[in-house]
Write a protein that holds these residues in place. Structure first.
Motif, PDB file in Angstrom:
ATOM      1  N   VAL A  89       0.833  -1.200   0.000  1.00 54.33           N
ATOM      2  CA  VAL A  89       0.000   0.000   0.000  1.00 54.33           C
ATOM      3  C   VAL A  89       0.871   1.255   0.000  1.00 54.33           C
ATOM      4  CG1 VAL A  89      -1.755   1.272   1.303  1.00 54.33           C
ATOM      5  CG2 VAL A  89      -1.872  -1.229   1.141  1.00 54.33           C
ATOM      6  N   LEU A  90       1.899   1.261   0.833  1.00 54.95           N
ATOM      7  CA  LEU A  90       2.791   2.429   0.885  1.00 54.95           C
ATOM      8  C   LEU A  90       3.482   2.654  -0.455  1.00 54.95           C
ATOM      9  CD1 LEU A  90       4.416   2.050   4.415  1.00 54.95           C
ATOM     10  CD2 LEU A  90       2.621   3.651   3.732  1.00 54.95           C
ATOM     11  N   ALA A  91       3.885   1.571  -1.110  1.00 58.75           N
ATOM     12  CA  ALA A  91       4.516   1.702  -2.428  1.00 58.75           C
ATOM     13  C   ALA A  91       3.528   2.284  -3.434  1.00 58.75           C
ATOM     14  CB  ALA A  91       5.024   0.341  -2.903  1.00 58.75           C
ATOM     15  N   ALA A  92       2.264   1.870  -3.332  1.00 66.53           N
ATOM     16  CA  ALA A  92       1.245   2.389  -4.242  1.00 66.53           C
ATOM     17  C   ALA A  92       0.979   3.873  -3.988  1.00 66.53           C
ATOM     18  CB  ALA A  92      -0.045   1.588  -4.088  1.00 66.53           C
ATOM     19  N   VAL A  93       1.055   4.277  -2.730  1.00 65.61           N
ATOM     20  CA  VAL A  93       0.912   5.704  -2.399  1.00 65.61           C
ATOM     21  C   VAL A  93       2.060   6.495  -3.012  1.00 65.61           C
ATOM     22  CG1 VAL A  93       0.950   7.403  -0.520  1.00 65.61           C
ATOM     23  CG2 VAL A  93      -0.413   5.316  -0.281  1.00 65.61           C
ATOM     24  N   LYS A  94       3.269   6.022  -2.801  1.00 64.33           N
ATOM     25  CA  LYS A  94       4.451   6.723  -3.311  1.00 64.33           C
ATOM     26  C   LYS A  94       4.453   6.819  -4.834  1.00 64.33           C
ATOM     27  CE  LYS A  94       7.346   5.300   0.609  1.00 64.33           C
ATOM     28  NZ  LYS A  94       8.453   4.408   1.045  1.00 64.33           N
TER      29      LYS A  94
ATOM     30  N   ILE B 165      -1.951   9.142   5.406  1.00 65.07           N
ATOM     31  CA  ILE B 165      -0.559   9.015   4.976  1.00 65.07           C
ATOM     32  C   ILE B 165      -0.515   9.286   3.472  1.00 65.07           C
ATOM     33  CG2 ILE B 165       1.481   7.550   4.895  1.00 65.07           C
ATOM     34  CD1 ILE B 165       0.220   5.855   7.133  1.00 65.07           C
ATOM     35  N   SER B 166      -0.217  10.507   3.133  1.00 68.98           N
ATOM     36  CA  SER B 166      -0.060  10.924   1.743  1.00 68.98           C
ATOM     37  C   SER B 166       1.405  10.728   1.355  1.00 68.98           C
ATOM     38  CB  SER B 166      -0.484  12.382   1.596  1.00 68.98           C
ATOM     39  OG  SER B 166       0.199  13.186   2.544  1.00 68.98           O
ATOM     40  N   PRO B 167       1.755  10.908   0.079  1.00 60.36           N
ATOM     41  CA  PRO B 167       3.161  10.683  -0.309  1.00 60.36           C
ATOM     42  C   PRO B 167       4.170  11.457   0.531  1.00 60.36           C
ATOM     43  CG  PRO B 167       1.798  10.857  -2.257  1.00 60.36           C
ATOM     44  CD  PRO B 167       0.893  11.162  -1.092  1.00 60.36           C
ATOM     45  N   ASP B 168       3.830  12.674   0.957  1.00 58.88           N
ATOM     46  CA  ASP B 168       4.774  13.473   1.740  1.00 58.88           C
ATOM     47  C   ASP B 168       4.897  13.023   3.189  1.00 58.88           C
ATOM     48  OD1 ASP B 168       2.100  14.405   2.034  1.00 58.88           O
ATOM     49  OD2 ASP B 168       2.846  16.212   2.993  1.00 58.88           O
TER      50      ASP B 168
END
Length: 338
Positions: free
Chosen positions: A256-261, A308-311
């Protein structure tokens, strides 16, 4: 004074000292530190940060013992058996995520009858209850905030898919109602499709999400409010390679974090399972030592959430740890009478 009289006087003095200090050998009110067990309702990746939380809490609060134990399946009788076994092994304080929000009150009452402090962590036990506090995410606010963010990114119109958790999870109905509220505020501009009971495992979630995307080509937004549906939807959007569908997920699985980034998700609603267990261990230990719940103190304590947005992807873990330390530092004054 004779030797016999002196011995009698010292014995009386010792008894008076114990009474005056409120000493006890076990259960609530003891002056020794608690042996704390954190026990989820069943296997699920959401709970894994709690494993480290109890290790840290044992060190930071000088707990007598600390353990993280998980039943083999999502069945209330299995959780009951595990809790009973842990009590027999000397654990005298418990943080539980209820397998069933109503049925869990049976084992909670049994533990409380032995003066063992019990906290609900991650999900609340239905009131009235002998759990002292519920330390959890404000799941309604989290789902509402996530849905609003997705709808905004959709331009305020379109078709929103909501994938959420188990029907036995006390949080599911709160999340469903919150997303419905966000959609209702569009006055019909957004149509909602809801998939419930798809968080049992990865395969269940994968099947449900991919079938929905294949069936409903008109979907323009996704909000997921449970762990496995979020991972499934993040994988599906990456496979499609199309960033036109605007999605907000939940939790911080690496997929999920990778998809956000990489821009496949707007963001994911972070929760604080580490903090839930850590704060619960602190509260259990304080009550075990004689503190009481302060008159008027709430049952529910929000453990915090954030988009949790990319930044935020690189800093959110430290942000949650700072938040957790803040909850602990003010806990006694806000919620306890010691």
């Amino acid at each position: 004074m004779t030797r016999t009289a002196l011995a009698r006087a010292l014995a009386i003095a010792a008894v008076l000292m114990v009474v005056a200090c409120g000493g006890s050998t076990s259960g609530g009110g003891a002056k020794t530190n608690a042996a704390v067990a954190i026990v989820p309702g069943g296997p699920h990746p959401y709970f894994e940060p709690m494993r480290q939380a109890i290790v840290d809490a044992k060190a930071d609060f000088s707990l007598a013992k600390g353990t993280f134990e998980v039943p083999s399946d999502w069945k209330q009788d299995l959780q009951n058996q595990l809790l009973t076994s842990l009590a027999a092994k000397g654990y005298d304080g418990f943080g539980i995520f209820p397998t069933d929000g109503n049925a869990a009150n049976g084992i909670v009452a049994q533990l409380a009858a032995k003066n063992y402090p019990v906290m609900a962590v991650g999900g609340c036990v239905a009131e009235p209850t002998k759990t002292t506090f519920c330390i959890a995410t404000d799941v309604g606010n989290s789902a509402y905030t996530g849905a609003k963010a997705a709808i905004t990114a959709m331009g305020g119109k379109g078709v929103l898919l909501h994938g959420t958790g188990l029907l036995t999870d006390p949080n599911t109905v709160l999340r469903v109602d919150a997303v419905k509220k966000a959609v209702a505020e569009t006055n019909g501009a957004v149509t909602l499709i809801t998939l419930t009971d798809i968080d049992k495992d990865a395969q269940t979630a994968d099947t449900a999400i991919n079938q929905a995307l294949a069936t409903h080509k008109e979907i323009t937004g996704i909000i997921t409010s449970a762990y496995n549906p979020t991972v499934a939807a993040a994988k599906a959007l990456r496979t499609l390679g199309d960033k036109k569908i605007k999605m907000v997920g939940i939790d911080d699985d690496p997929v999920v974090l990778a998809a956000v980034k990489d821009g496949f998700l707007i963001g994911t609603m972070g929760q604080n399972p580490y903090g839930q267990a850590y704060v619960a261990a602190y509260a259990i230990n304080q009550i075990h030592q004689g503190c009481k719940k302060k008159s008027g103190a709430p049952y529910f304590i929000d453990s915090g959430t954030m988009l949790i947005s990319p930044d935020k992807a690189a800093t959110y873990k430290e942000d949650f740890k700072t938040l957790t330390k803040g909850i602990v530092s003010g806990f006694k004054d806000k919620y306890l009478s010691c």
